[in-house]
Design a protein around this motif. Structure first.
Motif, PDB file in Angstrom:
ATOM      1  N   VAL A  97     -17.696   7.218 -33.222  1.00 57.64           N
ATOM      2  CA  VAL A  97     -18.672   8.228 -33.630  1.00 57.64           C
ATOM      3  C   VAL A  97     -19.498   7.704 -34.801  1.00 57.64           C
ATOM      4  O   VAL A  97     -20.729   7.843 -34.819  1.00 57.64           O
ATOM      5  CB  VAL A  97     -17.965   9.557 -34.004  1.00 57.64           C
ATOM      6  CG1 VAL A  97     -18.973  10.590 -34.466  1.00 57.64           C
ATOM      7  CG2 VAL A  97     -17.161  10.082 -32.832  1.00 57.64           C
ATOM      8  N   LEU A 101     -23.466   7.137 -34.992  1.00 60.29           N
ATOM      9  CA  LEU A 101     -24.261   7.726 -36.073  1.00 60.29           C
ATOM     10  C   LEU A 101     -25.146   6.673 -36.731  1.00 60.29           C
ATOM     11  O   LEU A 101     -26.336   6.901 -36.961  1.00 60.29           O
ATOM     12  CB  LEU A 101     -23.341   8.352 -37.129  1.00 60.29           C
ATOM     13  CG  LEU A 101     -22.918   9.786 -36.913  1.00 60.29           C
ATOM     14  CD1 LEU A 101     -21.783  10.158 -37.868  1.00 60.29           C
ATOM     15  CD2 LEU A 101     -24.082  10.725 -37.094  1.00 60.29           C
ATOM     16  N   GLU A 106     -27.878  11.127 -35.902  1.00 62.14           N
ATOM     17  CA  GLU A 106     -27.016  12.294 -35.725  1.00 62.14           C
ATOM     18  C   GLU A 106     -27.245  13.017 -34.402  1.00 62.14           C
ATOM     19  O   GLU A 106     -26.298  13.434 -33.740  1.00 62.14           O
ATOM     20  CB  GLU A 106     -27.238  13.266 -36.889  1.00 62.14           C
ATOM     21  CG  GLU A 106     -26.300  14.446 -36.869  1.00 62.14           C
ATOM     22  CD  GLU A 106     -26.467  15.346 -38.071  1.00 62.14           C
ATOM     23  OE1 GLU A 106     -25.959  16.470 -38.002  1.00 62.14           O
ATOM     24  OE2 GLU A 106     -27.096  14.939 -39.056  1.00 62.14           O
ATOM     25  N   ALA A 109     -25.567  11.118 -31.652  1.00 59.50           N
ATOM     26  CA  ALA A 109     -24.111  11.167 -31.824  1.00 59.50           C
ATOM     27  C   ALA A 109     -23.563  12.525 -31.384  1.00 59.50           C
ATOM     28  O   ALA A 109     -22.530  12.602 -30.720  1.00 59.50           O
ATOM     29  CB  ALA A 109     -23.745  10.891 -33.274  1.00 59.50           C
ATOM     30  N   VAL A 110     -24.292  13.597 -31.722  1.00 60.75           N
ATOM     31  CA  VAL A 110     -23.858  14.936 -31.296  1.00 60.75           C
ATOM     32  C   VAL A 110     -23.934  15.049 -29.777  1.00 60.75           C
ATOM     33  O   VAL A 110     -23.047  15.610 -29.137  1.00 60.75           O
ATOM     34  CB  VAL A 110     -24.707  16.040 -31.973  1.00 60.75           C
ATOM     35  CG1 VAL A 110     -24.468  17.394 -31.332  1.00 60.75           C
ATOM     36  CG2 VAL A 110     -24.406  16.093 -33.461  1.00 60.75           C
ATOM     37  N   VAL A 118     -18.689  14.632 -34.675  1.00 63.57           N
ATOM     38  CA  VAL A 118     -19.677  14.109 -35.626  1.00 63.57           C
ATOM     39  C   VAL A 118     -19.372  14.640 -37.024  1.00 63.57           C
ATOM     40  O   VAL A 118     -19.405  13.886 -38.008  1.00 63.57           O
ATOM     41  CB  VAL A 118     -21.112  14.464 -35.184  1.00 63.57           C
ATOM     42  CG1 VAL A 118     -22.122  14.133 -36.261  1.00 63.57           C
ATOM     43  CG2 VAL A 118     -21.456  13.734 -33.890  1.00 63.57           C
ATOM     44  N   GLN A 122     -18.478  12.342 -40.228  1.00 55.82           N
ATOM     45  CA  GLN A 122     -19.263  12.419 -41.453  1.00 55.82           C
ATOM     46  C   GLN A 122     -18.372  12.755 -42.647  1.00 55.82           C
ATOM     47  O   GLN A 122     -18.524  12.184 -43.718  1.00 55.82           O
ATOM     48  CB  GLN A 122     -20.377  13.452 -41.315  1.00 55.82           C
ATOM     49  CG  GLN A 122     -21.501  12.998 -40.408  1.00 55.82           C
ATOM     50  CD  GLN A 122     -22.527  14.091 -40.185  1.00 55.82           C
ATOM     51  OE1 GLN A 122     -22.207  15.272 -40.205  1.00 55.82           O
ATOM     52  NE2 GLN A 122     -23.766  13.680 -39.950  1.00 55.82           N
TER      53      GLN A 122
END
Length: 135
Positions: A97, A101, A106, A109-110, A118, A122
């Motif tokens: 992930v 990213l 983002e 990645a989502v 995600v 983070q």
């Protein structure tokens, strides 16, 4: 009405039905009659249980509502369902992930890994999971 004992009652009644065609006054044995007597008593017990109030047997909600399909507690159905879903869901490795990213941003990645993964990636990297808004 308690639907929980009904499958067992159907089984016992089917067993009794088979003896109805096999027994005759001339060929009945004491062993067969003992089996029929035991099945009749079991059918009476199951019928009495079915006529009584529905109980789920749930330790947390002994008088809670019962799901008619499986006889389990309806109040526990949600948590059981969520637990099964969480056990079945495999979170992607945080490294994968984080790599997505860094390489694609983002949004991508989502799309690939889902918002939960995600956010976890983070948080693990010390990045904020809050979106920044411009004034």
């Amino acid at each position: 009405m308690n639907r929980t004992p009904l499958p067992a009652l159907v089984t016992v009644l089917n067993t009794l039905g088979t003896y109805g065609t096999r027994l005759s006054p001339a060929t009945a044995t004491p062993e067969q009659l003992a089996i029929v007597h035991q099945a009749v008593e079991e059918a009476r017990r199951l019928l009495a249980a079915a006529k009584g109030p529905a109980t789920s047997g749930c330790a947390d909600h002994p008088n809670g509502p019962v799901d008619p399909t499986d006889g389990l507690c309806l109040l526990c159905r949600g948590p059981r369902h969520r637990a099964r879903l969480q056990a079945a869901a495999v979170d992607p490795a945080l490294g994968d992930v984080a790599r997505t990213l860094a390489e694609h941003g983002e949004t991508e990645a989502v799309r690939r890994h889902g918002p939960r993964a995600v956010a976890r990636a983070q948080a693990a990297s010390g990045r904020s999971t809050q979106r920044k808004t411009t004034p």
